[in-house]
Design a protein around this motif. Structure first.
Motif, PDB file in Angstrom:
ATOM      1  N   LEU A   1       0.832  -1.203   0.000  1.00  0.00           N
ATOM      2  CA  LEU A   1       0.000   0.000   0.000  1.00  0.00           C
ATOM      3  C   LEU A   1       0.870   1.258   0.000  1.00  0.00           C
ATOM      4  CD1 LEU A   1      -2.642  -1.075   2.669  1.00  0.00           C
ATOM      5  CD2 LEU A   1      -3.073  -0.753   0.219  1.00  0.00           C
ATOM      6  N   PRO A   2       0.563   2.234  -0.838  1.00  0.00           N
ATOM      7  CA  PRO A   2       1.329   3.490  -0.814  1.00  0.00           C
ATOM      8  C   PRO A   2       0.977   4.311   0.423  1.00  0.00           C
ATOM      9  CG  PRO A   2      -0.508   3.669  -2.345  1.00  0.00           C
ATOM     10  CD  PRO A   2      -0.478   2.236  -1.879  1.00  0.00           C
ATOM     11  N   GLY A   3       2.000   4.833   1.102  1.00  0.00           N
ATOM     12  CA  GLY A   3       1.732   5.621   2.306  1.00  0.00           C
ATOM     13  C   GLY A   3       1.036   4.826   3.384  1.00  0.00           C
ATOM     14  N   ARG A   4       1.329   3.547   3.464  1.00  0.00           N
ATOM     15  CA  ARG A   4       0.661   2.624   4.405  1.00  0.00           C
ATOM     16  C   ARG A   4       0.791   3.098   5.843  1.00  0.00           C
ATOM     17  NH1 ARG A   4       3.349  -1.748   7.083  1.00  0.00           N
ATOM     18  NH2 ARG A   4       2.055  -3.587   7.534  1.00  0.00           N
ATOM     19  N   GLU A   5      -0.347   3.199   6.535  1.00  0.00           N
ATOM     20  CA  GLU A   5      -0.354   3.562   7.945  1.00  0.00           C
ATOM     21  C   GLU A   5      -1.427   2.760   8.667  1.00  0.00           C
ATOM     22  OE1 GLU A   5      -0.469   7.439  10.945  1.00  0.00           O
ATOM     23  OE2 GLU A   5      -0.863   7.702   8.808  1.00  0.00           O
ATOM     24  N   PRO A   6      -1.076   2.033   9.743  1.00  0.00           N
ATOM     25  CA  PRO A   6      -2.084   1.245  10.460  1.00  0.00           C
ATOM     26  C   PRO A   6      -3.125   2.158  11.097  1.00  0.00           C
ATOM     27  CG  PRO A   6      -0.018   1.294  11.675  1.00  0.00           C
ATOM     28  CD  PRO A   6       0.264   1.924  10.359  1.00  0.00           C
ATOM     29  N   GLN A   7      -4.389   1.740  11.037  1.00  0.00           N
ATOM     30  CA  GLN A   7      -5.483   2.547  11.580  1.00  0.00           C
ATOM     31  C   GLN A   7      -6.629   1.633  11.997  1.00  0.00           C
ATOM     32  OE1 GLN A   7      -5.139   5.634  12.202  1.00  0.00           O
ATOM     33  NE2 GLN A   7      -3.954   6.689  10.627  1.00  0.00           N
ATOM     34  N   GLY A   8      -6.773   1.391  13.277  1.00  0.00           N
ATOM     35  CA  GLY A   8      -7.965   0.746  13.790  1.00  0.00           C
ATOM     36  C   GLY A   8      -7.882  -0.759  13.921  1.00  0.00           C
ATOM     37  N   ALA A   9      -8.607  -1.290  14.917  1.00  0.00           N
ATOM     38  CA  ALA A   9      -8.721  -2.728  15.154  1.00  0.00           C
ATOM     39  C   ALA A   9     -10.122  -3.014  15.672  1.00  0.00           C
ATOM     40  CB  ALA A   9      -7.667  -3.201  16.158  1.00  0.00           C
ATOM     41  N   ALA A  10     -10.648  -4.197  15.361  1.00  0.00           N
ATOM     42  CA  ALA A  10     -12.007  -4.547  15.772  1.00  0.00           C
ATOM     43  C   ALA A  10     -12.175  -6.055  15.705  1.00  0.00           C
ATOM     44  CB  ALA A  10     -13.043  -3.861  14.870  1.00  0.00           C
ATOM     45  N   ILE A  11     -13.200  -6.565  16.393  1.00  0.00           N
ATOM     46  CA  ILE A  11     -13.556  -7.974  16.326  1.00  0.00           C
ATOM     47  C   ILE A  11     -14.732  -8.141  15.373  1.00  0.00           C
ATOM     48  CG2 ILE A  11     -14.388  -9.977  17.602  1.00  0.00           C
ATOM     49  CD1 ILE A  11     -11.472  -9.208  18.176  1.00  0.00           C
ATOM     50  N   TRP A  12     -14.566  -9.072  14.438  1.00  0.00           N
ATOM     51  CA  TRP A  12     -15.574  -9.377  13.421  1.00  0.00           C
ATOM     52  C   TRP A  12     -16.064 -10.796  13.657  1.00  0.00           C
ATOM     53  CZ3 TRP A  12     -13.890 -10.468   7.686  1.00  0.00           C
ATOM     54  CH2 TRP A  12     -15.027 -10.685   6.895  1.00  0.00           C
ATOM     55  N   LEU A  13     -17.378 -10.967  13.833  1.00  0.00           N
ATOM     56  CA  LEU A  13     -17.963 -12.292  14.024  1.00  0.00           C
ATOM     57  C   LEU A  13     -18.434 -12.842  12.686  1.00  0.00           C
ATOM     58  CD1 LEU A  13     -20.152 -11.892  17.251  1.00  0.00           C
ATOM     59  CD2 LEU A  13     -17.792 -12.695  17.045  1.00  0.00           C
ATOM     60  N   VAL A  14     -18.015 -14.065  12.370  1.00  0.00           N
ATOM     61  CA  VAL A  14     -18.449 -14.753  11.160  1.00  0.00           C
ATOM     62  C   VAL A  14     -18.960 -16.130  11.571  1.00  0.00           C
ATOM     63  CG1 VAL A  14     -17.754 -15.643   8.916  1.00  0.00           C
ATOM     64  CG2 VAL A  14     -16.777 -13.493   9.751  1.00  0.00           C
ATOM     65  N   SER A  15     -20.245 -16.364  11.360  1.00  0.00           N
ATOM     66  CA  SER A  15     -20.892 -17.614  11.804  1.00  0.00           C
ATOM     67  C   SER A  15     -20.627 -17.862  13.279  1.00  0.00           C
ATOM     68  CB  SER A  15     -20.412 -18.797  10.954  1.00  0.00           C
ATOM     69  OG  SER A  15     -20.733 -18.590   9.592  1.00  0.00           O
ATOM     70  N   GLY A  16     -20.621 -16.787  14.066  1.00  0.00           N
ATOM     71  CA  GLY A  16     -20.432 -16.873  15.505  1.00  0.00           C
ATOM     72  C   GLY A  16     -18.997 -16.939  15.962  1.00  0.00           C
ATOM     73  N   ALA A  17     -18.044 -17.092  15.038  1.00  0.00           N
ATOM     74  CA  ALA A  17     -16.624 -17.201  15.405  1.00  0.00           C
ATOM     75  C   ALA A  17     -15.943 -15.844  15.257  1.00  0.00           C
ATOM     76  CB  ALA A  17     -15.933 -18.229  14.531  1.00  0.00           C
ATOM     77  N   PRO A  18     -15.150 -15.436  16.249  1.00  0.00           N
ATOM     78  CA  PRO A  18     -14.499 -14.124  16.167  1.00  0.00           C
ATOM     79  C   PRO A  18     -13.268 -14.128  15.276  1.00  0.00           C
ATOM     80  CG  PRO A  18     -13.982 -15.176  18.260  1.00  0.00           C
ATOM     81  CD  PRO A  18     -14.935 -16.092  17.551  1.00  0.00           C
ATOM     82  N   ARG A  19     -13.051 -12.994  14.624  1.00  0.00           N
ATOM     83  CA  ARG A  19     -11.836 -12.735  13.861  1.00  0.00           C
ATOM     84  C   ARG A  19     -11.239 -11.415  14.363  1.00  0.00           C
ATOM     85  NH1 ARG A  19     -13.803 -13.930   7.576  1.00  0.00           N
ATOM     86  NH2 ARG A  19     -13.933 -16.215   7.778  1.00  0.00           N
ATOM     87  N   LEU A  20      -9.918 -11.347  14.361  1.00  0.00           N
ATOM     88  CA  LEU A  20      -9.216 -10.129  14.743  1.00  0.00           C
ATOM     89  C   LEU A  20      -8.954  -9.303  13.488  1.00  0.00           C
ATOM     90  CD1 LEU A  20      -7.626  -8.284  16.664  1.00  0.00           C
ATOM     91  CD2 LEU A  20      -5.652  -9.796  16.325  1.00  0.00           C
ATOM     92  N   ALA A  21      -9.689  -8.203  13.325  1.00  0.00           N
ATOM     93  CA  ALA A  21      -9.542  -7.350  12.148  1.00  0.00           C
ATOM     94  C   ALA A  21      -8.695  -6.127  12.493  1.00  0.00           C
ATOM     95  CB  ALA A  21     -10.916  -6.911  11.644  1.00  0.00           C
ATOM     96  N   PHE A  22      -7.898  -5.689  11.534  1.00  0.00           N
ATOM     97  CA  PHE A  22      -7.072  -4.497  11.718  1.00  0.00           C
ATOM     98  C   PHE A  22      -6.948  -3.793  10.377  1.00  0.00           C
ATOM     99  CE2 PHE A  22      -4.588  -8.280  11.090  1.00  0.00           C
ATOM    100  CZ  PHE A  22      -3.559  -7.951  10.215  1.00  0.00           C
ATOM    101  N   GLY A  23      -6.809  -2.458  10.412  1.00  0.00           N
ATOM    102  CA  GLY A  23      -6.914  -1.691   9.189  1.00  0.00           C
ATOM    103  C   GLY A  23      -5.680  -0.882   8.854  1.00  0.00           C
ATOM    104  N   PHE A  24      -5.648  -0.438   7.593  1.00  0.00           N
ATOM    105  CA  PHE A  24      -4.592   0.445   7.104  1.00  0.00           C
ATOM    106  C   PHE A  24      -5.206   1.533   6.234  1.00  0.00           C
ATOM    107  CE2 PHE A  24      -2.381  -3.499   7.943  1.00  0.00           C
ATOM    108  CZ  PHE A  24      -1.220  -3.073   8.577  1.00  0.00           C
ATOM    109  N   SER A  25      -4.720   2.739   6.416  1.00  0.00           N
ATOM    110  CA  SER A  25      -5.005   3.825   5.494  1.00  0.00           C
ATOM    111  C   SER A  25      -3.870   3.892   4.485  1.00  0.00           C
ATOM    112  CB  SER A  25      -5.106   5.144   6.267  1.00  0.00           C
ATOM    113  OG  SER A  25      -5.259   6.236   5.382  1.00  0.00           O
ATOM    114  N   SER A  26      -4.197   4.182   3.238  1.00  0.00           N
ATOM    115  CA  SER A  26      -3.160   4.389   2.219  1.00  0.00           C
ATOM    116  C   SER A  26      -3.442   5.683   1.479  1.00  0.00           C
ATOM    117  CB  SER A  26      -3.078   3.196   1.268  1.00  0.00           C
ATOM    118  OG  SER A  26      -4.338   2.865   0.720  1.00  0.00           O
ATOM    119  N   LYS A  27      -2.406   6.200   0.831  1.00  0.00           N
ATOM    120  CA  LYS A  27      -2.468   7.551   0.275  1.00  0.00           C
ATOM    121  C   LYS A  27      -1.952   7.562  -1.161  1.00  0.00           C
ATOM    122  CE  LYS A  27      -0.968  10.784   2.959  1.00  0.00           C
ATOM    123  NZ  LYS A  27      -0.039  11.676   3.716  1.00  0.00           N
TER     124      LYS A  27
END
Length: 349
Positions: free
Chosen positions: A303-329
């Motif tokens: 990703l150009p200008g990659r910068e980490p931004q944000g984390a959250a738990i995502w439930l899929v069929s009742g099972a949790p996933r650890l989600a994390f994000g990036f902003s790019s520029k």
């Protein structure tokens, strides 16, 4: 796998067995007492043991370079409405001479990042962390995010709860906003929320002083208490210090970029523009500067200008996933920004 295995580091006391106390990711919590808080290096009460995510494990990339509602504002955080399969992103307006430091855009998207609705927030804060509280199938959720922007880089001093409204503009101080600022005895300022949808708990990261050398802590409540405004010492499930960058083996350039909660463990995201990015696991039942795991993630390395931004738990069929994000520029006049989301789905067994 979506990234490599570089930078793995595990330290801190009390390296526990990964699963205790029966099957499932988490059991019932032990409610804390109303005793006065001790020093910043101590933990208050405890929560039941659970599994934790493998930071080097496999995962995926459901959202890649999505253009949010305002392409010139930076994505700061996101969270899931796991009942209605929606993602809510917060974008921050860079401060200018007109005093817009606390302005935010909220973009509601589908699970691929396509914008479905928007909401403008005025006078709230930086948007560095948020939570989504679903209210049922087909209903819009409540959002939890900082409010009452200050001179502290536009960061919010209060914790706000309000219902998302597509097309609405919400001014801080409106009667539809519930003030849910914590009243634990060590709280001073800068509350940052995250919701664990698996155990139905609220985590708040906050500062214990107004000085440049702030001590950061986290505290966890049951959502029923949080919604009702019961956010005092006697209702907390657990509380502990967050390690500083020195204790984590990070530099000053490794900025805090997000936090979330799943069971016994909190997950933090660090990194700066164009530099390395790290996921950190904290055991809520540990104390002081200890941490359970640290992992340098190469997710989104192109990703150009990659910068980490944000984390959250995502439930899929009742099972949790650890989600994390990036902003790019993408460079331009002005620069345009987009948002990507990755996740980890493996648990250490």
């Amino acid at each position: 796998m979506i990234d490599g295995t570089s930078g793995r580091d595990r330290r801190g006391p009390n390296r526990r067995q990964i699963l205790r106390g029966g099957a499932g990711i988490a059991g019932a919590a032990v409610v804390g007492t109303a005793a006065p808080l001790l020093a910043a290096g101590t933990a208050e009460a405890s929560v039941a043991a659970s599994k934790h995510f493998s930071l080097s494990g496999s995962g995926g990339n459901p959202i890649w370079r999505a253009t949010l509602h305002q392409p010139y504002w930076a994505m700061q955080s996101f969270a899931f409405d796991n009942v209605n399969d929606r993602v809510y992103f917060a974008q921050h307006r860079i401060g200018d001479s007109a005093g817009h430091n606390g302005d935010l855009w909220i973009s509601q998207t589908d699970l691929s990042g396509n914008v479905l609705g928007t909401m403008a927030l005025h006078g709230f804060g930086h948007g560095s962390s948020m939570g989504v509280e679903p209210t049922g199938a087909g209903n819009t959720p409540y959002l939890w995010i900082e409010g009452s922007d200050s001179d502290d880089n536009g960061a919010g001093e209060k914790l706000s709860r309000f219902r998302f409204g597509d097309g609405l503009t919400l001014e801080y101080g409106a009667s539809s906003i519930y003030d849910r600022t914590p009243t634990v005895s060590s709280f001073v300022k800068l509350p940052r929320p995250a919701i664990d949808p698996y155990t139905n708990r609220l985590l708040i990261r906050y500062a214990t002083s107004d000085s440049a050398s702030r001590v950061w802590r986290l505290v966890v409540f049951d959502m029923a208490d949080a919604v009702a405004g019961r956010l005092s010492d006697g209702y907390r499930l657990v509380e502990r210090a967050i390690p500083n960058n020195d204790e984590l083996g990070l530099t000053a350039a490794d900025l805090f970029q997000g936090i979330t909660l799943c069971g016994q463990y909190a997950y933090l995201l660090y990194g700066g523009p164009g530099g390395p990015s790290y996921l950190v696991t904290l055991d809520l039942n540990d104390t002081g500067g200890s941490y359970y795991d640290k992992f340098e993630t190469t997710a989104g390395a192109s990703l150009p200008g990659r910068e980490p931004q944000g984390a959250a738990i995502w439930l899929v069929s009742g099972a949790p996933r650890l989600a994390f994000g990036f902003s790019s520029k993408t460079s331009g006049d002005p620069d345009t920004l987009d948002a990507s989301v990755f996740y980890k789905s493996d648990f250490v067994s």
